[in-house]
Scaffold this motif. Structure first.
Motif, PDB file in Angstrom:
ATOM      1  N   PRO A  13     -38.752  20.754  12.347  1.00  0.00           N
ATOM      2  CA  PRO A  13     -39.628  21.357  13.091  1.00  0.00           C
ATOM      3  C   PRO A  13     -39.813  22.926  14.303  1.00  0.00           C
ATOM      4  N   ARG A  18     -39.977  25.337  18.320  1.00  0.00           N
ATOM      5  CA  ARG A  18     -39.380  25.511  19.813  1.00  0.00           C
ATOM      6  C   ARG A  18     -38.119  26.365  19.770  1.00  0.00           C
ATOM      7  N   ARG A  21     -36.347  27.572  22.961  1.00  0.00           N
ATOM      8  CA  ARG A  21     -35.451  26.853  23.532  1.00  0.00           C
ATOM      9  C   ARG A  21     -33.652  26.421  23.173  1.00  0.00           C
ATOM     10  N   PHE A  85     -47.462  23.379  17.516  1.00  0.00           N
ATOM     11  CA  PHE A  85     -46.440  22.802  17.353  1.00  0.00           C
ATOM     12  C   PHE A  85     -45.237  23.125  16.846  1.00  0.00           C
ATOM     13  N   GLN A 148     -37.901   8.076   3.744  1.00  0.00           N
ATOM     14  CA  GLN A 148     -38.556   7.727   5.051  1.00  0.00           C
ATOM     15  C   GLN A 148     -39.046   6.402   4.918  1.00  0.00           C
ATOM     16  N   TRP A 187     -31.542  11.682  14.831  1.00  0.00           N
ATOM     17  CA  TRP A 187     -32.181  11.093  14.977  1.00  0.00           C
ATOM     18  C   TRP A 187     -33.685  11.786  15.511  1.00  0.00           C
ATOM     19  N   PRO A 188     -34.398  12.473  14.237  1.00  0.00           N
ATOM     20  CA  PRO A 188     -35.437  13.216  15.442  1.00  0.00           C
ATOM     21  C   PRO A 188     -36.839  12.235  15.188  1.00  0.00           C
ATOM     22  N   ALA A 189     -37.576  12.627  16.326  1.00  0.00           N
ATOM     23  CA  ALA A 189     -38.608  12.070  16.768  1.00  0.00           C
ATOM     24  C   ALA A 189     -38.200  10.177  17.234  1.00  0.00           C
ATOM     25  N   THR A 190     -36.923  10.523  18.011  1.00  0.00           N
ATOM     26  CA  THR A 190     -36.846   8.899  18.571  1.00  0.00           C
ATOM     27  C   THR A 190     -36.646   9.741  20.234  1.00  0.00           C
ATOM     28  N   PRO A 191     -35.766   8.917  21.361  1.00  0.00           N
ATOM     29  CA  PRO A 191     -35.305   9.381  22.393  1.00  0.00           C
ATOM     30  C   PRO A 191     -34.239  10.220  22.367  1.00  0.00           C
ATOM     31  N   ASN A 192     -33.539   9.496  20.977  1.00  0.00           N
ATOM     32  CA  ASN A 192     -32.443  10.275  20.525  1.00  0.00           C
ATOM     33  C   ASN A 192     -32.267  12.128  20.085  1.00  0.00           C
ATOM     34  N   SER A 193     -33.483  12.011  20.351  1.00  0.00           N
ATOM     35  CA  SER A 193     -33.868  13.224  19.187  1.00  0.00           C
ATOM     36  C   SER A 193     -32.637  14.204  19.768  1.00  0.00           C
ATOM     37  N   LYS A 195     -29.211  14.012  19.494  1.00  0.00           N
ATOM     38  CA  LYS A 195     -28.080  13.761  19.219  1.00  0.00           C
ATOM     39  C   LYS A 195     -27.524  14.219  17.587  1.00  0.00           C
ATOM     40  N   TYR A 225     -27.448   5.234   8.376  1.00  0.00           N
ATOM     41  CA  TYR A 225     -27.966   5.173   9.408  1.00  0.00           C
ATOM     42  C   TYR A 225     -27.571   5.072  10.203  1.00  0.00           C
ATOM     43  N   GLN A 230     -31.966   7.916  11.288  1.00  0.00           N
ATOM     44  CA  GLN A 230     -32.413   7.525  10.417  1.00  0.00           C
ATOM     45  C   GLN A 230     -32.891   9.094   9.403  1.00  0.00           C
TER      46      GLN A 230
ATOM     47  N   TYR B  53     -44.717   3.673  19.241  1.00  0.00           N
ATOM     48  CA  TYR B  53     -43.429   3.285  19.719  1.00  0.00           C
ATOM     49  C   TYR B  53     -42.114   1.835  19.832  1.00  0.00           C
ATOM     50  N   TYR B  76     -43.224  14.041  25.173  1.00  0.00           N
ATOM     51  CA  TYR B  76     -43.317  12.513  24.191  1.00  0.00           C
ATOM     52  C   TYR B  76     -41.486  12.198  23.895  1.00  0.00           C
ATOM     53  N   LEU B  77     -40.951  12.750  24.725  1.00  0.00           N
ATOM     54  CA  LEU B  77     -40.000  12.275  24.108  1.00  0.00           C
ATOM     55  C   LEU B  77     -39.580  11.379  25.569  1.00  0.00           C
ATOM     56  N   MET B  80     -41.478   7.798  25.017  1.00  0.00           N
ATOM     57  CA  MET B  80     -40.860   6.594  24.273  1.00  0.00           C
ATOM     58  C   MET B  80     -39.786   5.826  25.265  1.00  0.00           C
ATOM     59  N   ARG B  81     -39.153   6.653  25.806  1.00  0.00           N
ATOM     60  CA  ARG B  81     -38.313   5.956  26.047  1.00  0.00           C
ATOM     61  C   ARG B  81     -38.530   5.038  27.695  1.00  0.00           C
ATOM     62  N   VAL B  94     -37.522   2.381  10.846  1.00  0.00           N
ATOM     63  CA  VAL B  94     -36.320   2.890  11.179  1.00  0.00           C
ATOM     64  C   VAL B  94     -35.529   3.474  12.601  1.00  0.00           C
ATOM     65  N   TYR B  95     -36.715   3.665  13.129  1.00  0.00           N
ATOM     66  CA  TYR B  95     -36.890   5.108  14.670  1.00  0.00           C
ATOM     67  C   TYR B  95     -36.255   4.350  16.083  1.00  0.00           C
ATOM     68  N   ASP B 100     -26.273   7.512  23.271  1.00  0.00           N
ATOM     69  CA  ASP B 100     -26.879   8.713  22.724  1.00  0.00           C
ATOM     70  C   ASP B 100     -24.820   9.045  22.764  1.00  0.00           C
TER      71      ASP B 100
END
Lengths: 274, 100
Positions: A13, A18, A21, A85, A148, A187-193, A195, A225, A230, B53, B76-77, B80-81, B94-95, B100
């Motif tokens: 997305p 975005r 950016r 969005f 998913q 690693w979308p939609a995680t804090p690692n987005s 990576k 994984y 994921q 989350y 949003y990020l 989650m943190r 699995v999320y 990092d």
């Protein structure tokens, strides 16, 4: 008519949502490759486009989750996401119910595919279409592989799904094109987005381009994984494209890791007719 | 554990405009129809994106719920943190957050 085109690209997305950016040079190389893909698709003069995507709960949920599904309607609505969005206006996209039905009947010779007479498009289809058919005027046949909600179909079944789509497309008089959309490692939609495992992605694309089927199908979900997150489960869409292009080798037109897009942005084609 | 029902509600909110309108008008009334723990109910209502989350809500559902709640991408990020800092590691699904 033999399948007229097989390609693959990313669908994240952020690619539309975005855009400003991203690092401009990398982003523009990726956009240029998508434009090249659009031109190649157009040159194949398709009557319809099968879009093999990794759906993200726009239509299917864990109350009734098909491993594989195909749309069977004369039109589809989307994108489902907030227009701000995704920055793609919600619209109606043409389908081709009759062609869908004939394809589904053929696919069913090999794969127990679910069909859906309603289908909401999400970014998995809407983002690629916004580049490849920017007027959203080419009839599409949406296809979904569950990437998913585990348990997921094993990779060799994703390959077989692609092979079944190819047999079906070859058997109808229409000129059918096929595109797979998905991420490699992410690693979308995680804090690692953001990576991205570039080395893992490049090795996957090497196997894909060489059509090294055994190597392509050798990933376990645990390995994917661990190395690809994921989001890496979406390699199933690329593997389905390989299945649809059995006997052909491929070429990667673009691979650009763009963290704000959350994925190594990829554009690739299979050389059909070899 | 009624994570399934939390996710089902978010799935339906993402795709049903009428349900979204009802939800935004009266969250409690919509939540009546779902089997939820008090923690889940509180996380949805607050909304506490970080806790959702950690509870294990699939990111492809939570990302859109966060947008619906007005969270900009970086917020949003960070939510989650912050959830992981407050509530510990992701409990299901699995999320999970990884190094990092």
């Amino acid at each position: 008519m033999p399948l007229v085109f097989a390609g693959a690209c990313s669908h994240a997305p952020g690619i539309t949502g975005r855009a400003e950016r991203a690092e401009p040079a990398a982003r523009d190389r990726f956009y240029a490759a998508l434009e090249r893909l659009r031109q190649a698709l157009e040159a194949a003069r398709p009557d319809a486009l099968i879009v093999v995507a990794a759906e993200h709960f726009a239509n299917f949920f864990m109350n009734n989750m098909p491993a594989f599904a195909l749309g069977m309607a004369d039109h589809y609505e989307g994108p489902i996401e907030d227009e701000r969005f995704l920055r793609i206006a919600r619209r109606r996209v043409p389908g081709h119910r009759d062609l869908s039905e004939r394809l589904i009947r053929r696919v069913m010779d090999e794969i127990d595919v679910a069909y859906a007479e309603e289908w909401l498009l999400d970014h998995g289809i809407a983002v690629p279409l916004s580049f490849l058919t920017p007027r959203f005027d080419l009839p599409i046949i949406p296809a979904n592989i569950n990437c998913q909600g585990p348990p997921l179909a094993p990779l060799h079944r994703a390959y077989a799904f692609g092979r079944a789509l190819r047999s079906a497309a070859d058997a109808v008089p229409e000129r059918v094109a096929l595109i797979g959309t998905g991420g490699l490692s992410h690693w979308p939609a995680t804090p690692n987005s953001g990576k991205i495992n570039e080395a893992w992605d490049r090795e996957f694309l090497r196997r894909w381009s060489a059509h090294d089927k055994a190597a392509l199908l050798s990933y376990s979900d645990a390995e994917t994984y661990r190395e690809g997150g994921q989001g890496g489960f979406e390699i199933r869409t690329f593997i389905a494209v390989a299945g649809a292009a059995a006997g052909a080798t491929g070429e990667v037109w673009c691979y650009e890791p763009i963290p704000i897009f959350a994925v190594g942005c990829t554009v690739a084609v299979m050389h059909l007719g070899q | 554990m009624s994570l399934y029902h939390v996710q089902k509600l978010l799935y339906l909110l993402n795709r049903d405009g009428e349900l979204r309108r009802r939800f935004q008008g009266d969250r409690a009334a919509v939540l009546e129809g779902y089997e939820l723990t008090a923690e889940e109910r509180g996380a949805i209502t607050a909304p506490d994106i970080g806790l959702l989350y950690v509870l294990g809500v699939n990111g492809q559902l939570l990302m859109h719920y966060a947008a619906l709640c007005g969270l900009e991408w970086n917020a949003y990020l960070e939510a989650m943190r912050d959830g992981v800092r407050r509530h510990g590691p992701v409990r299901a699904g699995v999320y999970a957050m990884v190094p990092d």
